[in-house]
Design a protein around this motif. Sequence first.
Motif, PDB file in Angstrom:
ATOM      1  N   GLU A  92      -7.068  71.733  -7.231  1.00 39.37           N
ATOM      2  CA  GLU A  92      -8.131  72.432  -6.513  1.00 39.37           C
ATOM      3  C   GLU A  92      -9.416  72.478  -7.327  1.00 39.37           C
ATOM      4  OE1 GLU A  92      -6.469  76.227  -5.705  1.00 39.37           O
ATOM      5  OE2 GLU A  92      -5.316  75.553  -3.949  1.00 39.37           O
ATOM      6  N   GLN A  93      -9.281  72.557  -8.642  1.00 37.10           N
ATOM      7  CA  GLN A  93     -10.446  72.614  -9.528  1.00 37.10           C
ATOM      8  C   GLN A  93     -10.987  71.235  -9.870  1.00 37.10           C
ATOM      9  OE1 GLN A  93      -8.933  74.804 -12.881  1.00 37.10           O
ATOM     10  NE2 GLN A  93      -9.036  76.783 -11.833  1.00 37.10           N
ATOM     11  N   GLY A  94     -10.317  70.183  -9.405  1.00 35.06           N
ATOM     12  CA  GLY A  94     -10.762  68.826  -9.685  1.00 35.06           C
ATOM     13  C   GLY A  94     -10.386  68.332 -11.066  1.00 35.06           C
ATOM     14  N   ARG A  95      -9.535  69.055 -11.777  1.00 33.19           N
ATOM     15  CA  ARG A  95      -9.143  68.643 -13.124  1.00 33.19           C
ATOM     16  C   ARG A  95      -8.039  67.593 -13.096  1.00 33.19           C
ATOM     17  NH1 ARG A  95      -8.364  74.381 -16.108  1.00 33.19           N
ATOM     18  NH2 ARG A  95      -7.942  73.025 -17.890  1.00 33.19           N
ATOM     19  N   ILE A  96      -7.343  67.494 -11.956  1.00 33.77           N
ATOM     20  CA  ILE A  96      -6.344  66.444 -11.735  1.00 33.77           C
ATOM     21  C   ILE A  96      -6.699  65.762 -10.424  1.00 33.77           C
ATOM     22  CG2 ILE A  96      -3.918  65.930 -11.308  1.00 33.77           C
ATOM     23  CD1 ILE A  96      -3.135  68.253 -13.010  1.00 33.77           C
ATOM     24  N   GLY A  97      -6.696  64.445 -10.412  1.00 31.51           N
ATOM     25  CA  GLY A  97      -7.069  63.699  -9.221  1.00 31.51           C
ATOM     26  C   GLY A  97      -5.981  63.694  -8.172  1.00 31.51           C
ATOM     27  N   ALA A  98      -6.306  63.073  -7.021  1.00 25.69           N
ATOM     28  CA  ALA A  98      -5.335  62.994  -5.928  1.00 25.69           C
ATOM     29  C   ALA A  98      -4.090  62.234  -6.369  1.00 25.69           C
ATOM     30  CB  ALA A  98      -5.972  62.314  -4.717  1.00 25.69           C
ATOM     31  N   PHE A  99      -4.249  61.304  -7.287  1.00 25.38           N
ATOM     32  CA  PHE A  99      -3.108  60.640  -7.911  1.00 25.38           C
ATOM     33  C   PHE A  99      -3.270  60.751  -9.417  1.00 25.38           C
ATOM     34  CE2 PHE A  99      -0.773  57.121  -9.746  1.00 25.38           C
ATOM     35  CZ  PHE A  99       0.447  57.243  -9.099  1.00 25.38           C
ATOM     36  N   PRO A 100      -2.273  61.235 -10.132  1.00 27.25           N
ATOM     37  CA  PRO A 100      -0.909  61.550  -9.677  1.00 27.25           C
ATOM     38  C   PRO A 100      -0.795  62.873  -8.924  1.00 27.25           C
ATOM     39  CG  PRO A 100      -1.098  62.020 -11.995  1.00 27.25           C
ATOM     40  CD  PRO A 100      -2.407  61.410 -11.597  1.00 27.25           C
ATOM     41  N   GLY A 101      -1.811  63.725  -8.972  1.00 26.55           N
ATOM     42  CA  GLY A 101      -1.807  64.949  -8.198  1.00 26.55           C
ATOM     43  C   GLY A 101      -0.632  65.858  -8.515  1.00 26.55           C
ATOM     44  N   ILE A 102      -0.115  66.494  -7.474  1.00 29.48           N
ATOM     45  CA  ILE A 102       0.978  67.454  -7.662  1.00 29.48           C
ATOM     46  C   ILE A 102       2.279  66.757  -8.022  1.00 29.48           C
ATOM     47  CG2 ILE A 102       1.933  67.517  -5.308  1.00 29.48           C
ATOM     48  CD1 ILE A 102       1.896  70.607  -5.576  1.00 29.48           C
ATOM     49  N   TRP A 103       2.316  65.429  -7.820  1.00 34.04           N
ATOM     50  CA  TRP A 103       3.537  64.688  -8.144  1.00 34.04           C
ATOM     51  C   TRP A 103       3.791  64.682  -9.651  1.00 34.04           C
ATOM     52  CZ3 TRP A 103       5.227  64.721  -3.554  1.00 34.04           C
ATOM     53  CH2 TRP A 103       4.367  64.495  -2.474  1.00 34.04           C
ATOM     54  N   THR A 104       2.767  65.005 -10.439  1.00 29.46           N
ATOM     55  CA  THR A 104       2.958  65.133 -11.886  1.00 29.46           C
ATOM     56  C   THR A 104       3.992  66.210 -12.202  1.00 29.46           C
ATOM     57  OG1 THR A 104       0.634  64.533 -12.222  1.00 29.46           O
ATOM     58  CG2 THR A 104       1.782  65.544 -14.070  1.00 29.46           C
ATOM     59  N   ALA A 105       3.881  67.336 -11.516  1.00 35.51           N
ATOM     60  CA  ALA A 105       4.821  68.441 -11.753  1.00 35.51           C
ATOM     61  C   ALA A 105       6.240  68.033 -11.397  1.00 35.51           C
ATOM     62  CB  ALA A 105       4.399  69.657 -10.944  1.00 35.51           C
TER      63      ALA A 105
END
Length: 355
Positions: free
Chosen positions: A322-335
């Motif tokens: 949401e803050q733009g610190r992680i992009g759409a990829f890998p996105g939440i899939w990182t977790a």
Amino acid sequence: MIIDRYISTEVIRPFISGLGLLVLVFIGYSATLQLNLAADGQLPLSSAFKLIGLNTLITLEILMPSALFFSVLAAISRMYRDAEMTVLYASGVSHYRILESVFKLSVVVAMITGFISVEGRPWAYREVYRIEAEALAEFDLKKMATGEFVSMGKSDYIFIADNIDLEKGLHKNVFLHKKHRKDRRTEIIVASSASLPALNPGAALNAKFYDGYHYLLDQRKSQDVTMRFGELTINLENNEAHNTYRRKAETTAQLGQSGEPKDIAEFQWRLSTPLATLLLALVAVPLAKTEPRESRFRSFFVAISVYVGLFGLTSVTRTFIEQGRIGAFPGIWTAYAVIFIVLLFLLRQPRAKKQ
């Protein structure tokens, strides 16, 4: 098939009872809030019960994976304590065969959770916002017919009415006042009745006045204007109409087309709930393993710690998106990649040797 049925039965029983208990607790909490609003006259009783049901549907997205995790943990732990797992291993059943049985059951729960997350939850949010807006509008209509001056939302309009006809949505003997400070003018409307059907924080106020006078008083020059009307329609400025975008109520398809970081985070969260359900259930299998004479509270504490850590990881990752610190990829899939690594680590741990 016998193993699948047995393990599924052992997991489903605590899952149903646990989920039912969690739902009842949440219903009690939600009922306290909504019924208090109904008692204050801010919400019809029927709307209060609808909101309780809708909010419960929304929470199932979290309650179902959580209930499944603890159900698998409880069921497998009991089988270890009663030496049933020892018998299964001695019969040639591998640890991965147990994992497969849990996986099959988890797929069903994950599909239900995914449907709730992708379709049910946004629909429920849309209904919640609609019911709350309608209740607020009706509450404002009643409040604005008390014979006292009322400020209309966050605008500069001052309104007063002697009475109200709720069936027709009409105020009786109305007076509207506004100061136009930049133009140094004062606008006054006096009418026998007025229709303000859109007293809604999510919509502009389109008002109709009937049988009255419209005054424009110029404070700089003596150019006052008086107009007699039978029907007058004006658009009242309403700052609340520019309410924040409610992405939780947006359809999943629309979110998927957006490039906004917050929309991306919400979109990926919805799609990832089935995966979260599967991974949590599978992680619970190795966490449930207990050695003879080992305290079950120790393993349960470790499992809760892992559960909190995994949910915290996904929440932090979502915030970073949401803050733009992680992009759409890998996105939440990182977790979820981290959770999958944790699962592999737990599965590869050697069984403790007997001393």
